[in-house]
Design an enzyme around this catalytic site. Structure first.
Site, PDB file in Angstrom:
ATOM      1  N   GLU A  53      -8.976 -10.485  -7.809  1.00 51.99           N
ATOM      2  CA  GLU A  53      -8.040  -9.373  -7.633  1.00 51.99           C
ATOM      3  C   GLU A  53      -6.935  -9.388  -8.684  1.00 51.99           C
ATOM      4  O   GLU A  53      -6.539  -8.328  -9.187  1.00 51.99           O
ATOM      5  CB  GLU A  53      -7.456  -9.415  -6.223  1.00 51.99           C
TER       6      GLU A  53
ATOM      7  N   LYS B 201       0.825  -1.205   0.000  1.00 54.02           N
ATOM      8  CA  LYS B 201       0.000   0.000   0.000  1.00 54.02           C
ATOM      9  C   LYS B 201       0.868   1.268   0.000  1.00 54.02           C
ATOM     10  O   LYS B 201       2.091   1.197   0.192  1.00 54.02           O
ATOM     11  CB  LYS B 201      -0.912  -0.031   1.222  1.00 54.02           C
TER      12      LYS B 201
ATOM     13  N   HIS C  11      -1.521  -5.628   1.514  1.00 53.87           N
ATOM     14  CA  HIS C  11      -2.789  -6.363   1.313  1.00 53.87           C
ATOM     15  C   HIS C  11      -2.478  -7.702   0.676  1.00 53.87           C
ATOM     16  O   HIS C  11      -1.574  -7.810  -0.156  1.00 53.87           O
ATOM     17  CB  HIS C  11      -3.726  -5.572   0.393  1.00 53.87           C
TER      18      HIS C  11
ATOM     19  N   ARG D 197       3.378  -7.331   9.135  1.00 53.72           N
ATOM     20  CA  ARG D 197       2.711  -6.288   9.928  1.00 53.72           C
ATOM     21  C   ARG D 197       3.191  -6.281  11.382  1.00 53.72           C
ATOM     22  O   ARG D 197       3.310  -5.226  11.997  1.00 53.72           O
ATOM     23  CB  ARG D 197       1.199  -6.494   9.868  1.00 53.72           C
TER      24      ARG D 197
ATOM     25  N   TYR E  34     -12.117  -2.874  -3.251  1.00 52.80           N
ATOM     26  CA  TYR E  34     -12.719  -3.099  -1.930  1.00 52.80           C
ATOM     27  C   TYR E  34     -14.240  -3.251  -2.009  1.00 52.80           C
ATOM     28  O   TYR E  34     -14.934  -2.973  -1.043  1.00 52.80           O
ATOM     29  CB  TYR E  34     -12.383  -1.923  -1.009  1.00 52.80           C
TER      30      TYR E  34
ATOM     31  N   ASN F 158      -1.443  -0.378   7.674  1.00 53.83           N
ATOM     32  CA  ASN F 158      -0.883  -1.735   7.851  1.00 53.83           C
ATOM     33  C   ASN F 158      -0.094  -2.232   6.642  1.00 53.83           C
ATOM     34  O   ASN F 158       0.153  -3.415   6.491  1.00 53.83           O
ATOM     35  CB  ASN F 158      -1.977  -2.721   8.251  1.00 53.83           C
TER      36      ASN F 158
ATOM     37  N   ARG G  92      -0.974 -15.066   3.713  1.00 54.93           N
ATOM     38  CA  ARG G  92      -1.671 -14.343   4.774  1.00 54.93           C
ATOM     39  C   ARG G  92      -0.934 -14.465   6.102  1.00 54.93           C
ATOM     40  O   ARG G  92      -0.903 -13.530   6.903  1.00 54.93           O
ATOM     41  CB  ARG G  92      -3.086 -14.892   4.906  1.00 54.93           C
TER      42      ARG G  92
ATOM     43  N   PHE H 264     -16.089   2.373   7.138  1.00 51.82           N
ATOM     44  CA  PHE H 264     -14.755   2.856   6.799  1.00 51.82           C
ATOM     45  C   PHE H 264     -14.422   2.698   5.313  1.00 51.82           C
ATOM     46  O   PHE H 264     -13.274   2.930   4.895  1.00 51.82           O
ATOM     47  CB  PHE H 264     -13.691   2.112   7.628  1.00 51.82           C
TER      48      PHE H 264
ATOM     49  N   THR I 251      -4.822  -8.247  10.439  1.00 46.96           N
ATOM     50  CA  THR I 251      -5.163  -6.927   9.914  1.00 46.96           C
ATOM     51  C   THR I 251      -4.682  -5.816  10.845  1.00 46.96           C
ATOM     52  O   THR I 251      -4.161  -4.795  10.409  1.00 46.96           O
ATOM     53  CB  THR I 251      -6.688  -6.818   9.706  1.00 46.96           C
TER      54      THR I 251
END
Length: 237
Positions: free
Chosen positions: A212, A95, A201, A188, A135, A198, A171, A143, A177
């Site tokens: 995706e 990100k 993704h 993270r 998203y 964070n 993951r 949010f 998260t």
């Protein structure tokens, strides 16, 4: 489990075939062939029967070697096909906060060190509309707009990684998260502090990964190749 079975079968088959250059002992052949048959699902009885008959009728060892190479080659072909089918692909994005903090190489190295293979990468600044598509499953969350604003606020490094179990284990590499709940050793857990920043993704399932990848990459941007390291990672020699 099925992949381990077929790999064991193919390794035994390769040993059997290579031993033809150094040994003419039917007993050694039958021992290796029996090992191949034992681990090859659904083929033990037929191959053991074949070896037994070959032992009794070994007047022509050339016939024996040639005939035995057929099932052995079949196992190796099955092994290669199964290996190809097992390699998953997942979408990973660094990100804007991860890019701005200079964490691109750190994050890539963690996936590489695990043994996963990078098959697509590019850097782009997503539009707000594009971020909303990414998203889309969160559009009912309060949010949602803030999330889309942030994703479109700067450069994003979009990637596709390939490997066995890459979706699930990717993951795990990323962590929870909320970085405060992420284990030390995860991306993270080691590199982020707040849930709103964070840094990375990752797709959370096979269908999500497909969607995706299709959103961020065109088919011709995905590269298929065999890495020289794969035989050391997956044990295929």
């Amino acid at each position: 489990m099925s992949s381990q079975i077929l790999r064991s079968a193919s390794r035994a088959a390769r040993t059997l075939l290579s031993s033809s250059r150094t040994s003419s002992s039917v007993g050694q052949w039958r021992t290796v062939a029996a090992a191949t048959a034992t681990v090859a699902r659904g083929s033990a009885r037929s191959l053991s029967s074949f070896c037994y008959k070959a032992d009794l009728k070994s007047t022509s060892m050339g016939w024996f070697y040639g005939a035995l190479a057929v099932p052995a080659g079949a196992y190796m072909l099955q092994d290669q096909q199964l290996q190809a089918a097992e390699l998953e692909r997942t979408f990973i994005a660094i990100k804007p906060d991860g890019v701005q903090r200079g964490l691109i190489s750190e994050i890539i190295s963690r996936f590489e060190k695990k043994g996963f293979k990078l098959v697509a990468i590019k850097i782009m600044i997503p539009s707000k509309d594009f971020a909303q598509k990414h998203y889309h499953d969160l559009k009912e969350r309060p949010f949602f707009n803030g999330l889309c604003d942030f994703l479109s606020s700067g450069p994003v490094v979009a990637m596709v990684w390939e490997g066995e179990g890459v979706i699930k284990y990717g993951r795990k590499l990323i962590g929870a998260t909320d970085p405060q709940k992420s284990e030390p050793g995860t991306i993270r857990g080691d590199l982020a502090v707040g849930v709103g920043r964070n840094i990375i993704h990752g797709s959370d399932g096979s269908e999500t990964a497909k969607d995706e990848i299709a959103l961020w990459f065109t088919p011709w941007e995905l590269v298929s190749y065999t890495s020289n390291a794969e035989k050391w990672i997956y044990g295929i020699n």
